[in-house]
Design a protein around this motif. Structure first.
Motif, PDB file in Angstrom:
ATOM      1  N   GLU A 191       0.805  -1.221   0.000  1.00  0.00           N
ATOM      2  CA  GLU A 191       0.000   0.000   0.000  1.00  0.00           C
ATOM      3  C   GLU A 191       0.841   1.276   0.000  1.00  0.00           C
ATOM      4  OE1 GLU A 191      -2.351   0.457   3.510  1.00  0.00           O
ATOM      5  OE2 GLU A 191      -0.728  -0.130   4.861  1.00  0.00           O
ATOM      6  N   TYR A 200      -3.701  -7.918  -5.325  1.00  0.00           N
ATOM      7  CA  TYR A 200      -4.007  -7.758  -3.916  1.00  0.00           C
ATOM      8  C   TYR A 200      -3.075  -6.728  -3.274  1.00  0.00           C
ATOM      9  CZ  TYR A 200      -6.482 -12.067  -4.931  1.00  0.00           C
ATOM     10  OH  TYR A 200      -7.312 -13.006  -5.496  1.00  0.00           O
ATOM     11  N   LYS A 251      -5.111  -5.915   2.749  1.00  0.00           N
ATOM     12  CA  LYS A 251      -5.827  -4.656   2.948  1.00  0.00           C
ATOM     13  C   LYS A 251      -6.965  -4.458   1.945  1.00  0.00           C
ATOM     14  CE  LYS A 251      -4.553  -2.013   5.538  1.00  0.00           C
ATOM     15  NZ  LYS A 251      -4.836  -1.846   6.972  1.00  0.00           N
ATOM     16  N   GLY A 252      -6.787  -4.993   0.743  1.00  0.00           N
ATOM     17  CA  GLY A 252      -7.813  -4.799  -0.285  1.00  0.00           C
ATOM     18  C   GLY A 252      -7.321  -5.287  -1.633  1.00  0.00           C
ATOM     19  N   ARG A 253      -7.896  -4.747  -2.672  1.00  0.00           N
ATOM     20  CA  ARG A 253      -7.515  -5.128  -4.036  1.00  0.00           C
ATOM     21  C   ARG A 253      -7.351  -3.872  -4.882  1.00  0.00           C
ATOM     22  NH1 ARG A 253     -12.247  -5.084  -7.235  1.00  0.00           N
ATOM     23  NH2 ARG A 253     -14.154  -4.844  -5.975  1.00  0.00           N
ATOM     24  N   TYR A 305      -6.501   2.073  -3.823  1.00  0.00           N
ATOM     25  CA  TYR A 305      -6.961   0.677  -3.780  1.00  0.00           C
ATOM     26  C   TYR A 305      -8.379   0.576  -3.199  1.00  0.00           C
ATOM     27  CZ  TYR A 305      -6.223  -0.068   1.290  1.00  0.00           C
ATOM     28  OH  TYR A 305      -6.298  -0.036   2.664  1.00  0.00           O
ATOM     29  N   PRO A 319     -10.730  -1.090  -0.597  1.00  0.00           N
ATOM     30  CA  PRO A 319     -10.549  -1.800   0.679  1.00  0.00           C
ATOM     31  C   PRO A 319     -11.406  -3.044   0.840  1.00  0.00           C
ATOM     32  CG  PRO A 319     -11.807   0.213   1.000  1.00  0.00           C
ATOM     33  CD  PRO A 319     -11.326   0.251  -0.417  1.00  0.00           C
ATOM     34  N   LYS A 320     -12.496  -3.136   0.097  1.00  0.00           N
ATOM     35  CA  LYS A 320     -13.387  -4.290   0.250  1.00  0.00           C
ATOM     36  C   LYS A 320     -12.896  -5.436  -0.628  1.00  0.00           C
ATOM     37  CE  LYS A 320     -18.192  -5.802  -0.237  1.00  0.00           C
ATOM     38  NZ  LYS A 320     -18.125  -6.597   1.000  1.00  0.00           N
ATOM     39  N   VAL A 321     -12.594  -6.564   0.001  1.00  0.00           N
ATOM     40  CA  VAL A 321     -12.173  -7.749  -0.739  1.00  0.00           C
ATOM     41  C   VAL A 321     -12.598  -8.992   0.032  1.00  0.00           C
ATOM     42  CG1 VAL A 321      -9.877  -7.703   0.333  1.00  0.00           C
ATOM     43  CG2 VAL A 321     -10.215  -8.962  -1.790  1.00  0.00           C
TER      44      VAL A 321
END
Length: 450
Positions: free
Chosen positions: A150, A175, A184-186, A205, A207-209
């Motif tokens: 990140e 990722y 952390k997310g995608r 990025y 955050p929802k994954v």
């Protein structure tokens, strides 16, 4: 593209080419054949012929072939290969497939094979995967994936992705992790391409994954991927670190294996077997349920023996015994199959009591319709209304009870942690046969006043 069709003529041609060591002709013949089709061919060869072909073809092709072979065929071939030759095949495979093959090897040569793998990082990943339970997300995942930090900017991210992508067959997702490798997310490829090179990944990025834990059951992973239409899903360890990913091809295998197991269980086969297994293995898989059927038949005969006077005075009841038993078994299997399917798809709604009430009402409606047809037929045929009525009323009661048993049993087994698919096989059929016959003659005795 014309679908591949394996013929006896093709197998014979390949066997002749192997016998005469016509390597150039063999390579030319198989040059454009998909590895899955090559595996289908090798399954038909004897171990010596199969090993010859594996050694002849390039490792980048035969490594994939090995993953498609029947397990017993693959075992015989691996037994004829040296540790160095096996290691050469493993180097061309993704880590999950390589780990699956290593797990099948005898314990005494696993270490030797691992030590022969030149890519030490690949070997380390294989060893890491071997420590997970085969019946878990960790045992199903592969290590190959693309991940970015990140704190990187877009330019650094692209450079790192190019390096990582060399070892990934297909990039499903990018990722994002932190400095401790926690997921952390995608990252959207579109955002990556349209963002300034100096922008930090943490600013763009998503955050929802969706992710799964390494200890999650493969069946649960399949449900998640099916529900959200995912081609791949990241796997995290107990503290949230990204450790691998599971792709849709692995989940298809899980679904197929689960379907095969449930189908065999529904047919009264207690363990996974194949048509080519030995007679002893097939007998062990089938005999327990056949014994249950025998026991059920003896119980049914004993119940009928208790109603000997009733049967002697109303012989018509005896002729409808197979019908009552068959209807009880069929209704029970129908009800249990719907519940098992609902449990498998995780789409059962409402409480157990609501489900039982609904099934009881459904069974009552079906029972009344079928009983009216049976009443009319039996009355016309034999002319005895009271006997026909006794048979028809018994049928309604049997269908209702069978529906309740067929609904309750898989729900009860599921609550107890037992595979509910067992309730769609001989277990439910036999139990409903016994209850059906008991209810049938009890009600008939009451209505006929004997």
């Amino acid at each position: 593209m014309t679908p591949f069709k394996l013929t006896d003529e093709l197998v014979l041609e390949i066997q002749l080419l192997i016998d005469n060591q016509k390597d150039a002709e063999l390579l030319s013949l198989l040059e454009e054949v998909h590895y899955a089709d090559v595996a289908e061919i090798i399954n038909e060869l004897n171990p010596e012929e199969a090993t010859y072909l594996i050694k002849l073809l390039d490792s980048d092709q035969t490594s994939d072939v090995l993953t498609e072979l029947d397990e017993d065929v693959r075992e015989r071939i691996l037994n004829k290969l040296s540790a160095k030759e096996i290691a050469g095949e493993l180097e061309e495979l993704d880590t999950d497939d390589a780990a699956d093959i290593v797990a099948e090897l005898p314990n005494e040569i696993i270490q030797e094979v691992i030590s022969e793998i030149e890519d030490r990082e690949h070997a380390k990943d294989i060893v890491d995967l071997l420590r997970y339970d085969v019946n878990s997300a960790g045992g199903l995942m592969a290590k190959e994936l693309v991940k970015v930090n990140e704190n990187w900017n877009v330019l650094t991210c692209v450079k790192e992705m190019r390096t990582q992508a060399e070892n990934v067959t297909r990039v499903h997702s990018i990722y994002v992790v932190d400095d401790e490798d926690k997921l952390k997310g995608r990252l959207s490829l579109k955002d990556l391409l349209t963002t300034a090179t100096t922008t930090h990944i943490k600013d763009v990025y998503i955050p929802k994954v969706d992710s799964v834990n390494v200890n999650e059951k493969p069946e649960e992973v399949a449900k998640i991927m099916s529900k959200y239409d995912l081609e791949a899903i990241p796997v995290v360890d107990e503290i949230g670190r990204l450790v691998g990913r599971i792709t849709i091809d692995d989940i298809v295998d899980v679904i197929k294996e689960e379907a095969d197991k449930d189908y065999q269980m529904a047919a009264g086969i207690s363990q996974g077997v194949e048509a080519d297994d030995s007679i002893w293995e097939l007998t062990r898989a089938r005999l327990p349920w056949l014994f249950l059927g025998l026991l059920g038949g003896v119980c049914a005969a004993a119940i009928m023996g208790g109603f000997e006077d009733l049967i002697s005075q109303h012989a018509l009841l005896f002729f409808f015994t197979p019908l009552i038993a068959a209807m009880a078994g069929n209704v029970g299997v129908q009800s249990s199959a719907i519940i098992v399917q609902g449990l498998a798809n995780d789409d059962l709604k409402g409480s157990i009591s609501q489900r039982l009430i609904k099934e009881m009402l459904l069974a009552a409606l079906n029972g009344v319709i079928l009983a009216l047809v049976l009443l009319f037929f039996t009355w016309i045929w034999q002319g005895s209304f009271i006997t026909s009525l006794a048979i028809s009323v018994s049928l309604i009661a049997v269908i209702i009870v069978a529906g309740i048993i067929g609904t309750f049993t898989p729900l009860f087994l599921h609550k107890r942690g037992i595979d509910p698919a067992i309730a769609t096989g001989p277990f439910i059929t036999t139990s409903n046969d016994i209850f059906g016959i008991l209810i049938y003659f009890t009600i008939a005795k009451m209505l006929l006043g004997i």
